[in-house]
Design an enzyme around this catalytic site. Structure first.
Site, mmCIF file in Angstrom:
data_model
loop_
_atom_site.group_PDB
_atom_site.id
_atom_site.type_symbol
_atom_site.label_atom_id
_atom_site.label_comp_id
_atom_site.label_asym_id
_atom_site.label_seq_id
_atom_site.Cartn_x
_atom_site.Cartn_y
_atom_site.Cartn_z
ATOM 1 C CG HIS A 33 -3.720 13.713 2.307
ATOM 2 N ND1 HIS A 33 -3.397 14.217 3.551
ATOM 3 C CD2 HIS A 33 -3.126 12.485 2.252
ATOM 4 C CE1 HIS A 33 -2.656 13.336 4.218
ATOM 5 N NE2 HIS A 33 -2.469 12.277 3.452
ATOM 6 C CG ASP A 59 -6.056 16.140 5.405
ATOM 7 O OD1 ASP A 59 -5.720 15.816 4.250
ATOM 8 O OD2 ASP A 59 -6.592 15.338 6.191
ATOM 9 C CG ASP A 63 0.830 11.182 5.926
ATOM 10 O OD1 ASP A 63 0.137 11.317 4.905
ATOM 11 O OD2 ASP A 63 0.432 10.619 6.946
ATOM 12 C CD GLU A 85 -5.333 10.065 4.013
ATOM 13 O OE1 GLU A 85 -5.132 8.843 3.939
ATOM 14 O OE2 GLU A 85 -4.831 10.778 4.905
ATOM 15 C CD GLU A 86 -3.502 11.950 7.796
ATOM 16 O OE1 GLU A 86 -3.924 10.926 8.357
ATOM 17 O OE2 GLU A 86 -2.393 12.005 7.243
ATOM 18 C CG ASP A 107 -3.391 8.664 -2.867
ATOM 19 O OD1 ASP A 107 -2.861 9.772 -2.663
ATOM 20 O OD2 ASP A 107 -4.281 8.201 -2.125
ATOM 21 C CG HIS A 110 0.281 9.618 11.208
ATOM 22 N ND1 HIS A 110 -0.974 9.060 11.288
ATOM 23 C CD2 HIS A 110 0.336 10.178 9.980
ATOM 24 C CE1 HIS A 110 -1.633 9.264 10.160
ATOM 25 N NE2 HIS A 110 -0.847 9.947 9.349
#
Length: 427
Positions: free
Chosen positions: A62, A64, A98, A132-133, A158, A402
């Site tokens: 992903h 995003d 990520d 996804e987030e 994934d 994150h």
């Protein structure tokens, strides 16, 4: 995005990213079919037609990212600055780990193979989610489209585990952790509705006090710990490579389950999350005014449901722990734990061979992913869904996901490209 709210997403940034891809990867866009899915058309599905289409694979990632401000970063989070020289080069940016790093590693791998004139034995799909987030609707739309066409992948890969050094006690070698399942992710609201009024004459039990008591009760009654079959397999695998007392304990995991459950529950936050369903109160809402009693008090609880449990079992535990009929407990966005993918057979062996080739020093083990990913949607059409980001990272780098100063070593990213190249060749 400045915040994590879907309605505040800056879709212009997504448009700019999608527009840039054909310029950056011309061979991919000349040779592969591209479809756009989701409400805004930002979920991307590429199809690379192989010599056959009966057992395709899906490489999933992903693009995003979670929000970031420059505060506390050594380099601006969206500047993508390179520092260092040679093997010490670092790329600093939100999303490097990520999960934009994986998106572009996959595209680099396919672009390189196309330059060689390579054609895969089976169809290869590249699925790049755009939310996804937040809600994962883009991946969900792609799965719906594949299901309607009768596409049933042989394997999906994934984001998830990585090659990490120093993550497990007593194990000196780096460990390649491949997620074979993931916890269920469910949002639970605890709500108290009560008569409001002026704050100068409060009752003994206001709505907020009742809610606070419910939160305290919930926190005091954690879910029981348990070791799933995947947990046991992971501990046994690592035990063979551990030292000292860890080796003695890990290699006897099945006989020492009560001791290990207790140890995992005490070693730290991550190990505690491995062996039980977890709850975290993340949001609170009360009165709209400082001098008004709330008519509704609400707590939002983020719940991660352990493999082997269920949404229903989780709600039953919460209601028993709170033990107050005036606290309404409801689940929204409920997701059961994902099915467990096999740790034997051709798909697992394919992952194992490629990991051994690119990271020969690493010990390969299955594990249960604690977070949620877009891959959970693909379990509806595939039995072999694996969660593995092929980057070797340190524990310190792992903790930038994150968080501030997210970064990736350039050498690590290049090895990730090689992993995807070899995985496609092995199809």
């Amino acid at each position: 995005m400045s915040r994590n709210a879907v309605e505040e997403t800056d879709w212009a940034a997504f448009d700019a990213f999608v527009t840039a891809l054909p310029r950056l990867y011309p061979r991919v866009h000349a040779a592969l079919d591209l479809e756009r899915h989701g409400d805004h058309g930002h979920a991307l599905l590429y199809r690379w037609r192989g010599r056959a289409d009966d057992a395709p694979i899906v490489l999933l990632a992903h693009y995003d990212v979670v929000p970031a401000t420059p505060d506390g970063w050594d380099h601006p989070p969206f500047a993508a600055e390179l520092t260092g020289h040679g093997d010490d080069r670092l790329l600093w940016s939100r999303g490097t780990l990520d999960d934009k790093g994986a998106v572009v590693a996959i595209l680099e791998a396919v672009e390189s193979l196309l330059a060689e004139g390579f054609t895969p034995a089976q169809d290869v799909y590249l699925s790049f989610g755009n939310d996804e987030e937040t809600v994962g609707s883009g991946a969900h739309a792609i799965v719906d489209s594949l299901r309607e066409r009768g596409v049933r992948p042989a394997m999906v890969v994934d984001e998830g585990g990585a090659v990490v050094q120093g993550l497990f006690p007593g194990v000196r070698r780096p460990v390649a952790v491949v997620g074979v399942s993931e916890k269920g992710t469910t949002t639970v609201t605890m709500t108290v509705d009560q008569q409001g009024g002026h704050a100068s004459t409060p009752p003994r039990m206001t709505a907020t006090v009742r809610l606070a008591r419910a939160i305290t009760r919930l926190n005091a009654r954690p879910f029981p710990s348990r070791l799933s079959e995947t947990n046991l397999q992971m501990v046994e695998t690592l035990g063979a490579h551990a030292t000292g007392l860890y080796r003695a304990a890990f290699t006897r995991a099945r006989r020492l389950q009560p001791l290990l459950r207790a140890a995992f529950a005490r070693l730290g936050d991550e190990t505690r999350a491995v062996v039980r369903t977890t709850t975290a109160v993340t949001q609170l809402r009360g009165s709209l005014a400082a001098n008004a009693l709330p008519e509704t008090a609400e707590a939002v609880v983020n719940v991660r449901i352990a493999v082997g449990s269920s949404v229903d079992e989780t709600l039953a535990h919460l209601r028993k722990a709170v033990h107050d009929p005036r606290v309404r407990i409801e689940a929204t966005d409920a997701n059961e734990p994902s099915p467990v993918s096999p740790t034997s057979g051709p798909e697992w062996e394919r992952i194992a061979r490629v990991v051994a080739s690119v990271h020969p020093e690493a010990v390969l083990t299955p594990y249960i992913m604690l977070g949620a990913s877009d891959s959970r949607h693909f379990t509806a059409i595939c039995d072999a869904v694996y969660r593995f980001t092929p980057f070797d990272i340190s524990v310190e780098e792992y903790h930038t996901l994150h968080a501030r100063n997210e970064r990736i070593r350039v050498a690590t990213w290049l090895r990730g490209i090689r992993f995807y190249e070899e995985l496609i060749r092995a199809v």
